[in-house]
Design a protein around this motif. Structure first.
Motif, PDB file in Angstrom:
ATOM      1  N   ILE A   1      31.448  37.391  58.000  1.00 51.59           N
ATOM      2  CA  ILE A   1      31.790  38.213  59.164  1.00 51.59           C
ATOM      3  C   ILE A   1      31.900  37.297  60.370  1.00 51.59           C
ATOM      4  O   ILE A   1      31.020  36.463  60.621  1.00 51.59           O
ATOM      5  CB  ILE A   1      30.731  39.303  59.414  1.00 51.59           C
ATOM      6  N   ARG A   2      32.992  37.447  61.100  1.00 52.33           N
ATOM      7  CA  ARG A   2      33.189  36.625  62.296  1.00 52.33           C
ATOM      8  C   ARG A   2      32.301  37.128  63.434  1.00 52.33           C
ATOM      9  O   ARG A   2      31.749  38.234  63.380  1.00 52.33           O
ATOM     10  CB  ARG A   2      34.656  36.665  62.725  1.00 52.33           C
TER      11      ARG A   2
ATOM     12  N   THR B   1      38.129  37.876  55.401  1.00 52.97           N
ATOM     13  CA  THR B   1      38.541  38.121  54.021  1.00 52.97           C
ATOM     14  C   THR B   1      38.814  36.833  53.267  1.00 52.97           C
ATOM     15  O   THR B   1      38.484  36.708  52.086  1.00 52.97           O
ATOM     16  CB  THR B   1      39.797  39.013  54.012  1.00 52.97           C
ATOM     17  N   LYS B   2      39.405  35.868  53.934  1.00 49.57           N
ATOM     18  CA  LYS B   2      39.699  34.584  53.281  1.00 49.57           C
ATOM     19  C   LYS B   2      38.427  33.912  52.814  1.00 49.57           C
ATOM     20  O   LYS B   2      38.355  33.395  51.686  1.00 49.57           O
ATOM     21  CB  LYS B   2      40.471  33.681  54.235  1.00 49.57           C
ATOM     22  N   ALA B   3      37.394  33.928  53.644  1.00 48.65           N
ATOM     23  CA  ALA B   3      36.128  33.293  53.278  1.00 48.65           C
ATOM     24  C   ALA B   3      35.475  34.015  52.102  1.00 48.65           C
ATOM     25  O   ALA B   3      34.905  33.383  51.201  1.00 48.65           O
ATOM     26  CB  ALA B   3      35.186  33.283  54.476  1.00 48.65           C
ATOM     27  N   ILE B   4      35.572  35.334  52.097  1.00 44.87           N
ATOM     28  CA  ILE B   4      34.977  36.117  51.007  1.00 44.87           C
ATOM     29  C   ILE B   4      35.695  35.821  49.697  1.00 44.87           C
ATOM     30  O   ILE B   4      35.071  35.583  48.661  1.00 44.87           O
ATOM     31  CB  ILE B   4      35.034  37.622  51.332  1.00 44.87           C
ATOM     32  N   LYS B   5      37.021  35.826  49.726  1.00 47.11           N
ATOM     33  CA  LYS B   5      37.797  35.553  48.510  1.00 47.11           C
ATOM     34  C   LYS B   5      37.538  34.144  47.992  1.00 47.11           C
ATOM     35  O   LYS B   5      37.439  33.921  46.776  1.00 47.11           O
ATOM     36  CB  LYS B   5      39.290  35.764  48.796  1.00 47.11           C
TER      37      LYS B   5
ATOM     38  N   TRP C   1      49.715  34.603  39.953  1.00 51.39           N
ATOM     39  CA  TRP C   1      48.563  35.455  40.266  1.00 51.39           C
ATOM     40  C   TRP C   1      47.374  34.665  40.798  1.00 51.39           C
ATOM     41  O   TRP C   1      46.366  35.243  41.190  1.00 51.39           O
ATOM     42  CB  TRP C   1      48.134  36.215  39.013  1.00 51.39           C
ATOM     43  N   LYS C   2      47.482  33.337  40.835  1.00 49.45           N
ATOM     44  CA  LYS C   2      46.349  32.520  41.262  1.00 49.45           C
ATOM     45  C   LYS C   2      46.281  32.338  42.774  1.00 49.45           C
ATOM     46  O   LYS C   2      45.410  31.617  43.280  1.00 49.45           O
ATOM     47  CB  LYS C   2      46.394  31.166  40.563  1.00 49.45           C
ATOM     48  N   GLU C   3      47.192  32.973  43.500  1.00 48.82           N
ATOM     49  CA  GLU C   3      47.116  32.916  44.963  1.00 48.82           C
ATOM     50  C   GLU C   3      45.821  33.574  45.431  1.00 48.82           C
ATOM     51  O   GLU C   3      45.342  34.541  44.841  1.00 48.82           O
ATOM     52  CB  GLU C   3      48.311  33.623  45.582  1.00 48.82           C
ATOM     53  N   LEU C   4      45.271  33.061  46.520  1.00 47.30           N
ATOM     54  CA  LEU C   4      43.990  33.551  47.033  1.00 47.30           C
ATOM     55  C   LEU C   4      44.029  35.042  47.343  1.00 47.30           C
ATOM     56  O   LEU C   4      43.033  35.752  47.160  1.00 47.30           O
ATOM     57  CB  LEU C   4      43.603  32.760  48.287  1.00 47.30           C
TER      58      LEU C   4
ATOM     59  N   THR D   1      37.648  41.515  45.555  1.00 49.87           N
ATOM     60  CA  THR D   1      36.408  41.450  46.345  1.00 49.87           C
ATOM     61  C   THR D   1      35.733  42.810  46.436  1.00 49.87           C
ATOM     62  O   THR D   1      35.037  43.098  47.405  1.00 49.87           O
ATOM     63  CB  THR D   1      36.693  40.930  47.770  1.00 49.87           C
ATOM     64  N   ASP D   2      35.928  43.666  45.427  1.00 52.31           N
ATOM     65  CA  ASP D   2      35.281  44.978  45.491  1.00 52.31           C
ATOM     66  C   ASP D   2      33.787  44.837  45.232  1.00 52.31           C
ATOM     67  O   ASP D   2      33.274  43.744  44.945  1.00 52.31           O
ATOM     68  CB  ASP D   2      35.924  45.957  44.507  1.00 52.31           C
TER      69      ASP D   2
END
Length: 301
Positions: A220-221, A228-232, A259-262, A267-268
């Motif tokens: 969380i910023r 979201t990027k950090a979580i993924k 499909w390997k893109e971030l 992230t459920d």
């Protein structure tokens, strides 16, 4: 581990937990009359498997109140699992969710022979309430016992199919949630304002502590928005090559796309809970408590 099932009188308006007639288990036993001793043994220190198990547990809560604490203890210890929920979570994990399952359809899917709901005595057990086992026909005994035996067989095959894609703890957690929803439906939602306020204080305390931890971990910023990027990135690192995908990611993989893109990393809540990463698991708890504050409490007021 043991499978079990009740045959009961029929549900009626205002009677969502009708009297249980008999109880069976996956060891091939059938209990009739006073079921308290059998229930006490069932609830003691082992994994308990059911199908729509919330219904069966509600029968215990209503008609055998001496075992209420043991029921809630079993749920709290993660020892109650529902085969329907296990299958549903497995389907979601593999991107192939079905709309509905019952024990009969699961027996067909997992090649458990002998299940036949049509032309069975499943709706006729009320007449046997309080009657000795000698009054049961062979068909009535067989049907009741087979339900419990099939329940355990199906669950074991579900777990074998999906393996580590779905953790037992996740199945137990969702099974516990299902009990709460069933009890709300059976009794109707009632609340006391002092209990609601106590829950609010507890939930807000958890949210505050877990939010600080999430900020520290970079999820969380400072402005309160999720990164979201950090979580993924953390999810992908926790799972390695076997990380979960979003629904879109599964579609892209099936189409042999990239499909390997971030952006396709899932992230459920289940993905976070099953990651084994303490920081991601704590973030999942943050989401649960935030939902209590932002959604659930409004319904209770």
């Amino acid at each position: 581990m043991i499978g079990f099932d009740f045959e009961s009188c029929l549900i009626q308006p205002g009677l969502m937990a009708p009297p249980p007639v008999c109880m069976t288990d996956s060891d091939g036993r059938i209990y009739v009359g006073d079921l308290s001793s059998a229930i006490g043994s069932l609830l003691t220190d082992r994994m308990i498997v059911g199908v729509n198990v919330s219904y069966d547990m509600a029968l215990i809560l209503q008609h055998y109140p001496e075992h209420r604490q043991a029921v809630f203890t079993a749920y709290s210890e993660g020892r109650v699992v529902d085969a329907l929920i296990a299958e549903r979570l497995g389907e979601i994990a593999t991107g192939k969710p079905s709309q509905f399952h019952g024990l009969e359809s699961l027996c067909t899917r997992y090649h458990v022979q002998g299940m036949q709901k049509a032309d069975s005595p499943r709706l006729d057990y009320a007449r046997l309430l309080g009657r000795p086992i000698e009054d049961y026909t062979e068909a009535e005994k067989h049907y009741a016992i087979f339900d419990a035996v099939a329940t355990l067989k199906v669950y074991q095959r579900i777990r074998s199919k999906y393996g580590n894609l779905v953790k037992t703890a996740a199945i137990a957690s969702e099974t516990r949630h299902a009990l709460w929803l069933h009890l709300c439906a059976a009794r109707g939602l009632r609340s006391r304002i002092d209990n609601v306020e106590a829950l609010r204080a507890d939930a807000e305390k958890h949210v505050a502590a877990l939010r600080l931890e999430a900020v520290k971990n970079g999820f969380i910023r400072d402005n309160g928005v999720k990164d979201t990027k950090a979580i993924k990135t953390a999810v992908r690192a926790a799972y390695g090559d076997g990380y979960p995908l979003t629904k879109k990611g599964n579609e892209v993989r099936k189409a042999d796309g990239d499909w390997k893109e971030l952006k396709y990393v899932g992230t459920d809540k289940v993905a976070l809970q099953d990651s084994g990463d303490p920081e991601l698991m704590a973030f999942a708890k943050y989401g649960e408590w935030a939902a209590v504050v932002n959604k659930d409490l409004e319904m209770l007021e």
